[in-house]
Design a protein around this motif. Structure first.
Motif, PDB file in Angstrom:
ATOM      1  N   LEU A 100      85.890  31.322  46.604  1.00  0.00           N
ATOM      2  CA  LEU A 100      86.142  31.428  48.040  1.00  0.00           C
ATOM      3  C   LEU A 100      87.529  30.887  48.325  1.00  0.00           C
ATOM      4  CD1 LEU A 100      82.711  30.238  49.532  1.00  0.00           C
ATOM      5  CD2 LEU A 100      83.445  32.552  48.962  1.00  0.00           C
ATOM      6  N   TRP A 101      88.338  31.674  49.060  1.00  0.00           N
ATOM      7  CA  TRP A 101      89.749  31.349  49.271  1.00  0.00           C
ATOM      8  C   TRP A 101      90.052  31.133  50.753  1.00  0.00           C
ATOM      9  CZ3 TRP A 101      92.093  31.004  44.579  1.00  0.00           C
ATOM     10  CH2 TRP A 101      91.519  31.717  43.514  1.00  0.00           C
ATOM     11  N   ASP A 102      90.837  30.087  51.020  1.00  0.00           N
ATOM     12  CA  ASP A 102      91.428  29.881  52.336  1.00  0.00           C
ATOM     13  C   ASP A 102      92.723  30.683  52.344  1.00  0.00           C
ATOM     14  OD1 ASP A 102      92.949  29.041  54.480  1.00  0.00           O
ATOM     15  OD2 ASP A 102      92.343  26.947  54.338  1.00  0.00           O
ATOM     16  N   VAL A 103      92.705  31.835  53.024  1.00  0.00           N
ATOM     17  CA  VAL A 103      93.842  32.747  52.961  1.00  0.00           C
ATOM     18  C   VAL A 103      95.029  32.222  53.772  1.00  0.00           C
ATOM     19  CG1 VAL A 103      94.604  35.096  53.460  1.00  0.00           C
ATOM     20  CG2 VAL A 103      92.320  34.701  52.560  1.00  0.00           C
ATOM     21  N   GLU A 104      94.746  31.485  54.860  1.00  0.00           N
ATOM     22  CA  GLU A 104      95.832  30.963  55.684  1.00  0.00           C
ATOM     23  C   GLU A 104      96.707  29.991  54.893  1.00  0.00           C
ATOM     24  OE1 GLU A 104      96.481  28.588  59.928  1.00  0.00           O
ATOM     25  OE2 GLU A 104      94.488  29.232  59.340  1.00  0.00           O
ATOM     26  N   LEU A 105      96.062  29.120  54.113  1.00  0.00           N
ATOM     27  CA  LEU A 105      96.809  28.138  53.333  1.00  0.00           C
ATOM     28  C   LEU A 105      97.037  28.587  51.889  1.00  0.00           C
ATOM     29  CD1 LEU A 105      95.069  24.860  54.594  1.00  0.00           C
ATOM     30  CD2 LEU A 105      97.237  25.850  55.362  1.00  0.00           C
ATOM     31  N   GLY A 106      96.391  29.673  51.482  1.00  0.00           N
ATOM     32  CA  GLY A 106      96.581  30.168  50.120  1.00  0.00           C
ATOM     33  C   GLY A 106      96.017  29.256  49.060  1.00  0.00           C
ATOM     34  N   ARG A 107      94.817  28.701  49.320  1.00  0.00           N
ATOM     35  CA  ARG A 107      94.244  27.763  48.346  1.00  0.00           C
ATOM     36  C   ARG A 107      92.768  28.070  48.097  1.00  0.00           C
ATOM     37  NH1 ARG A 107      91.316  23.387  50.529  1.00  0.00           N
ATOM     38  NH2 ARG A 107      91.186  23.464  52.808  1.00  0.00           N
ATOM     39  N   LEU A 108      92.279  27.570  46.970  1.00  0.00           N
ATOM     40  CA  LEU A 108      90.880  27.747  46.591  1.00  0.00           C
ATOM     41  C   LEU A 108      90.012  26.759  47.358  1.00  0.00           C
ATOM     42  CD1 LEU A 108      88.806  29.097  44.607  1.00  0.00           C
ATOM     43  CD2 LEU A 108      89.283  27.207  43.042  1.00  0.00           C
ATOM     44  N   LEU A 109      88.967  27.275  48.021  1.00  0.00           N
ATOM     45  CA  LEU A 109      88.014  26.406  48.720  1.00  0.00           C
ATOM     46  C   LEU A 109      86.892  25.967  47.788  1.00  0.00           C
ATOM     47  CD1 LEU A 109      87.611  28.334  52.111  1.00  0.00           C
ATOM     48  CD2 LEU A 109      88.730  26.122  51.778  1.00  0.00           C
ATOM     49  N   TYR A 110      86.252  26.944  47.146  1.00  0.00           N
ATOM     50  CA  TYR A 110      85.135  26.652  46.239  1.00  0.00           C
ATOM     51  C   TYR A 110      85.141  27.630  45.078  1.00  0.00           C
ATOM     52  CZ  TYR A 110      82.861  23.796  49.877  1.00  0.00           C
ATOM     53  OH  TYR A 110      82.570  22.849  50.815  1.00  0.00           O
ATOM     54  N   SER A 111      84.718  27.149  43.914  1.00  0.00           N
ATOM     55  CA  SER A 111      84.372  28.025  42.803  1.00  0.00           C
ATOM     56  C   SER A 111      82.863  27.960  42.648  1.00  0.00           C
ATOM     57  CB  SER A 111      85.062  27.577  41.505  1.00  0.00           C
ATOM     58  OG  SER A 111      84.732  28.453  40.448  1.00  0.00           O
ATOM     59  N   LEU A 112      82.196  29.083  42.888  1.00  0.00           N
ATOM     60  CA  LEU A 112      80.727  29.121  42.873  1.00  0.00           C
ATOM     61  C   LEU A 112      80.269  29.540  41.475  1.00  0.00           C
ATOM     62  CD1 LEU A 112      80.246  30.963  46.302  1.00  0.00           C
ATOM     63  CD2 LEU A 112      80.595  28.520  45.871  1.00  0.00           C
ATOM     64  N   ASP A 113      79.646  28.593  40.764  1.00  0.00           N
ATOM     65  CA  ASP A 113      79.395  28.763  39.327  1.00  0.00           C
ATOM     66  C   ASP A 113      77.928  28.943  38.961  1.00  0.00           C
ATOM     67  OD1 ASP A 113      82.126  28.366  39.032  1.00  0.00           O
ATOM     68  OD2 ASP A 113      81.917  26.212  38.712  1.00  0.00           O
ATOM     69  N   GLY A 114      77.143  29.554  39.837  1.00  0.00           N
ATOM     70  CA  GLY A 114      75.701  29.645  39.576  1.00  0.00           C
ATOM     71  C   GLY A 114      75.254  30.772  38.668  1.00  0.00           C
ATOM     72  N   HIS A 115      76.088  31.802  38.459  1.00  0.00           N
ATOM     73  CA  HIS A 115      75.682  32.937  37.632  1.00  0.00           C
ATOM     74  C   HIS A 115      76.046  32.707  36.167  1.00  0.00           C
ATOM     75  CE1 HIS A 115      74.249  35.574  40.786  1.00  0.00           C
ATOM     76  NE2 HIS A 115      75.337  35.349  41.493  1.00  0.00           N
ATOM     77  N   ARG A 116      75.372  33.485  35.278  1.00  0.00           N
ATOM     78  CA  ARG A 116      75.611  33.351  33.838  1.00  0.00           C
ATOM     79  C   ARG A 116      76.230  34.609  33.229  1.00  0.00           C
ATOM     80  NH1 ARG A 116      70.652  32.032  34.783  1.00  0.00           N
ATOM     81  NH2 ARG A 116      69.795  33.755  33.581  1.00  0.00           N
TER      82      ARG A 116
END
Length: 560
Positions: A472-488
């Motif tokens: 998930l990306w904050d496009v206004e600031l150009g930074r990563l909000l979360y990396s969602l790591d639940g899948h395999r």
């Protein structure tokens, strides 16, 4: 003895299936189109999964077995470990037999040398016997002393523990006498206990059965409770989903369904695979794109209204504009076509790409973007003979493009592992997101921020990758909000809820996860019976649909 043979047509089909099963959807479509898979008479239903790999493995085993059995000078090993896979592919049987003979001789010589070495060590050990006995006695005495010391330490520790427990009991009794109360249980305050996702039971899910091949696409009608699905069985289906709760216990009778057949006669025509589908804004018409290069227009009750014939290759993407007066299609034939929905004739064909067009997306009612395996993105306008903008920067196939809710920012994702944000005001990308480690298959904007029904919430971009993560990306600031790591395994689809607070994701690991966008954690999980190709929310945001590789579509309720 006659040897088994395999025809080039059969080999092409096996490679086609291997690419499809491995998730290389675009490559499999391109091979199928160029090799004429649709014209072969192979029944895909009798070819088991992993057939190509199985045949290659058995072929290698056969060559190895033949070479071992014919080398009669020496016994055959239980495990055929003397040959390398490269030898099996590049050398004939006589050469392989010679390699085996030489390696087995080497092995015998080494074993004899080992036996001699063992005998020598045995003699030396026998000569050292008296001294060795004294060493062992000394070691035994040291071990006994060490054990006694450890026992004394344990006894002391137990005494200290008893005293500590006794003091704690006295303190607790004192608190009880004074009317005091203890603190909260650890379970109440640990964050981990609050983040355990709720498992959605199969009994709470409505399973829609009827397709006879994997289901690639699904989409809710923007009006009413209709769900469309498109499959590799050459059909699309329109299901009527009851308003009540989902689940087998509530499902008194099977849902009403219309079968939209894309074939005449044989049902296993791969050329008729339904690759994409999209409802118009009113929910009155459904457009389907097929492997045969034709777009078809259906009424909500399954009646075929029009067939649009002009593309010369499979259609991968199909989108209505917001007004509903134009339909846009992108094809393997490298072109995009705008269709006039009043006359159902080709309004304009755009031939800018040098390779298959993979995705198309409207910016507004008369301009749109296209992307391709040629690594390029073009912004086009109806009536213009050249692109109004071209974006180059990706180093691999551009798999998907999406305009933000205002039509001012364009997001793209690629096999090069990056997602990029573009603006018509400049040639270079505004942001270049490089945190994924493998191909990014799809992207989605949240329905939040300016120009949406949720203007006070932050605009977020989600990217889904073959590295099994969603970011998930904050496009206004150009930074990563979360990396969602639940899948395999590879993640093929993501979809935001209408209120923008939740994200659904589907993966080849057979799991559908529902995430909190604000907290970046899994809230609910459903484990299905096959890989998931697409997930989607209904208009109200209280039901989620997912389509699976095991020929089913599942619908579940969502309430928090």
């Amino acid at each position: 003895m006659t040897k088994s043979t395999i025809t080039s047509t059969e080999l092409n089909y096996l490679v086609f299936r291997y690419l499809q099963e491995s998730g290389f959807t675009h490559s499999s479509f391109a091979l199928g189109y160029e090799a004429g898979i649709n014209k072969c008479d192979i029944d895909g239903n009798i070819v088991p999964p992993g057939a190509l790999v199985t045949i290659v493995q058995k072929g290698l085993q056969y060559i190895e077995l033949e070479a071992n059995l014919d080398s009669s000078e020496l016994d055959v090993d239980d495990d055929f470990s003397l040959l390398q896979p490269l030898d099996l592919i590049t050398k004939d049987v006589d050469e392989l037999q010679q390699i085996i003979r030489e390696k087995k001789k080497e092995k015998l010589l080494k074993e004899r040398d080992k036996e001699k070495e063992k005998d020598k060590e045995h003699v030396q050990e026998h000569e050292r016997q008296p001294g060795g006995e004294r060493d062992r006695e000394r070691q035994d005495r040291d071990k006994d002393q060490e054990r006694n010391k450890e026992k004394m330490e344990r006894d002391k520790e137990q005494e200290r523990e008893k005293e500590k427990q006794h003091a704690e009991r006295k303190d607790k009794a004192r608190l009880d006498e004074n009317g005091g109360c203890g603190g909260p249980e650890p379970m109440d305050v640990t964050p981990s206990s609050q983040s355990v996702p709720h498992e959605i039971c199969s009994s709470d899910v409505t399973t829609l059965e009827g397709h006879s091949s994997e289901v690639f696409a699904c989409a809710w009608s923007p009006a009413g409770s209709l769900l469309a699905s498109g499959s590799g069985d050459s059909t699309a289906r329109i299901w009527t989903i009851p308003n009540g709760p989902c689940g087998s216990s509530m499902q008194v009778s099977p849902p009403n369904v219309y079968v939209l057949k894309h074939f005449k006669g044989r049902t296993n025509e791969k050329s008729k695979d339904v690759t994409t589908l999209d409802w118009n804004g009113e929910g009155t018409l459904l457009a389907t794109g097929s492997y045969d290069g034709q777009a078809r227009i259906w009424s909500r009750d399954g009646e075929l209204r029009n067939t649009l014939i002009k593309h010369k290759g499979p259609i991968f993407s199909l989108k209505w504009n917001k007004k509903g007066d134009f339909l846009l299609s992108g094809s393997v034939d490298k072109t995009a076509i705008v269709w006039d929905t009043k006359t159902w004739e080709c309004k304009q064909q755009f031939e800018f790409h040098s390779a298959p067009t993979l995705d198309v997306d409207w910016r507004n009612n008369n301009s749109f973007a296209t992307c391709s395996t040629d690594n390029m993105i073009y912004v086009c306008k109806i009536g213009e003979n050249r692109p109004i903008k071209g974006f180059s920067g990706h180093q691999g196939e551009v798999n998907a493009i999406k305009w933000d809710p205002t039509g001012s920012l364009l997001a793209s994702c690629s096999d090069d592992g990056t997602a990029k944000i573009w603006s018509l005001k400049q040639d270079k990308c505004l942001h270049d997101f490089k945190e994924h480690s493998k191909e990014i298959y799809t992207i989605r904007w949240s329905p939040t921020g300016q120009g949406t029904n949720n203007p006070n919430q932050q605009l977020v971009l989600a990217s889904a990758s073959f590295d099994s993560t969603i970011k998930l990306w904050d496009v206004e600031l150009g930074r990563l909000l979360y990396s969602l790591d639940g899948h395999r395994q590879q993640v093929y689809s993501v979809a935001f809820s209408p209120n923008g607070e939740y994200l659904a994701s589907g993966s080849l690991d057979q799991c559908l996860h529902i995430w909190s966008v604000r907290e970046g954690r899994i809230l609910k999980t459903y484990r299905g019976g096959g890989g998931i190709f697409e997930v989607c929310w209904n208009r109200e945001g209280d039901k989620i649909a997912a389509c699976f590789s095991n020929n089913t579509v599942c619908v579940m309720d969502f309430r928090m």
